[in-house]
Design an enzyme around this catalytic site. Structure first.
Site, mmCIF file in Angstrom:
data_model
loop_
_atom_site.group_PDB
_atom_site.id
_atom_site.type_symbol
_atom_site.label_atom_id
_atom_site.label_comp_id
_atom_site.label_asym_id
_atom_site.label_seq_id
_atom_site.Cartn_x
_atom_site.Cartn_y
_atom_site.Cartn_z
ATOM 1 C CG HIS A 33 -5.413 3.555 7.459
ATOM 2 N ND1 HIS A 33 -5.971 2.312 7.243
ATOM 3 C CD2 HIS A 33 -4.142 3.490 6.993
ATOM 4 C CE1 HIS A 33 -5.078 1.528 6.656
ATOM 5 N NE2 HIS A 33 -3.966 2.211 6.479
ATOM 6 C CG ASP A 35 -0.462 3.276 7.067
ATOM 7 O OD1 ASP A 35 -0.716 4.338 6.485
ATOM 8 O OD2 ASP A 35 -1.050 2.221 6.821
ATOM 9 C CG HIS A 66 -2.267 -1.166 7.188
ATOM 10 N ND1 HIS A 66 -1.970 -0.454 6.060
ATOM 11 C CD2 HIS A 66 -1.964 -2.455 6.897
ATOM 12 C CE1 HIS A 66 -1.511 -1.277 5.119
ATOM 13 N NE2 HIS A 66 -1.499 -2.490 5.617
ATOM 14 C CG ASP A 176 -3.666 1.645 2.783
ATOM 15 O OD1 ASP A 176 -3.232 1.053 3.787
ATOM 16 O OD2 ASP A 176 -3.331 2.808 2.471
#
Ligand code: DX5
Ligand code: ZN
Length: 221
Positions: A33, A35, A66, A176
């Site tokens: 993931h 960011d 993301h 999240d």
């Protein structure tokens, strides 16, 4: 739906990144993931296009990018992503949500629409047919270590019920923010199946990453 873990890469120790990725691969981690923050859509800067490209080369684990950026429709082509990767776009960040999600699909990747804590899920009526996932922010985005926004637990159930009722049973739900071992249990019961693992779970000072992964996996069984 398979319960999946997506470590929040902004929480990793950058000086130990190679060995951290080896631990992820050894423990069958599902997504990395990432960011991406532009200091405008959220009050922080974090990770960017080169980081995503480098990570893609460094590991076979699919990316989960993301995008916490303004005007993603004008910047998404800076990123490299392909089949098996998730890319999430915030419904609040663009006037062209459907077009941007279509762009992701056209590149063969999986499209995810993301919602901040106070954002209604109404747009799912019009993009439910083209998305593969929904990302529900369970904290106010921008930093790790933020407290859970309690009302988001109910939102997970609302999204799951909407998707199941409207023929989108295949669409996954990612959560999240503050996905602690205790919160993860509640989020799973509420309908989530992809869990972003950050400082609240696998990057805690009292556990090794591997211990954190095992504990989180136990919590979401
Ligand atoms: C928050 C980030 C989350 C966060 C997760 O904006 O998107 O990924 O890093 O870390 P914790 O578990 O500390 O909330
Ligand atoms: Zn995130």
């Amino acid at each position: 739906m398979k319960n999946q873990i997506a470590p929040s890469m902004m929480c990793t120790d950058i000086l130990k990144l190679k060995e951290t990725i080896e631990v992820f691969e050894k423990n069958d981690i599902d997504y990395l993931h990432i960011d991406v923050m532009d200091g405008k859509f959220v009050p922080n800067y974090c990770l960017g296009t080169d980081y995503c490209k480098r990570l893609k080369k460094a590991s076979k684990i699919p990316l989960d990018i993301h995008l916490m950026i303004s005007e993603p429709e004008n910047k998404i082509h800076y990123f490299e992503f392909s089949q098996g990767d998730y890319v999430s776009v915030h419904s609040e960040s663009t006037n062209h949500l459907q077009r941007t999600l279509n762009f992701i699909k056209a590149k063969g990747a999986k499209a995810m629409v993301a919602f901040n804590p106070a954002t209604d899920i109404a747009c799912l009526k019009y993009v439910g047919d083209i998305i593969d996932g929904v990302l529900i922010m369970t904290v106010n985005p921008g930093y790790a270590g933020q407290p859970l926004v309690e009302s988001c637990i109910k939102k997970i159930t609302e999204v799951r019920e909407f998707l199941d009722k409207n023929g989108f049973k295949h669409v996954e739900i990612e959560v999240d923010g503050n996905v602690s071992f205790e919160n993860a249990k509640r989020m799973k019961q509420a309908g989530a199946n992809i869990f972003v693992a950050g400082n609240s779970s696998i990057f805690r000072s009292d556990l090794t990453i591997e211990e954190g992964i095992h504990k989180l996996r136990e919590a979401i069984q």
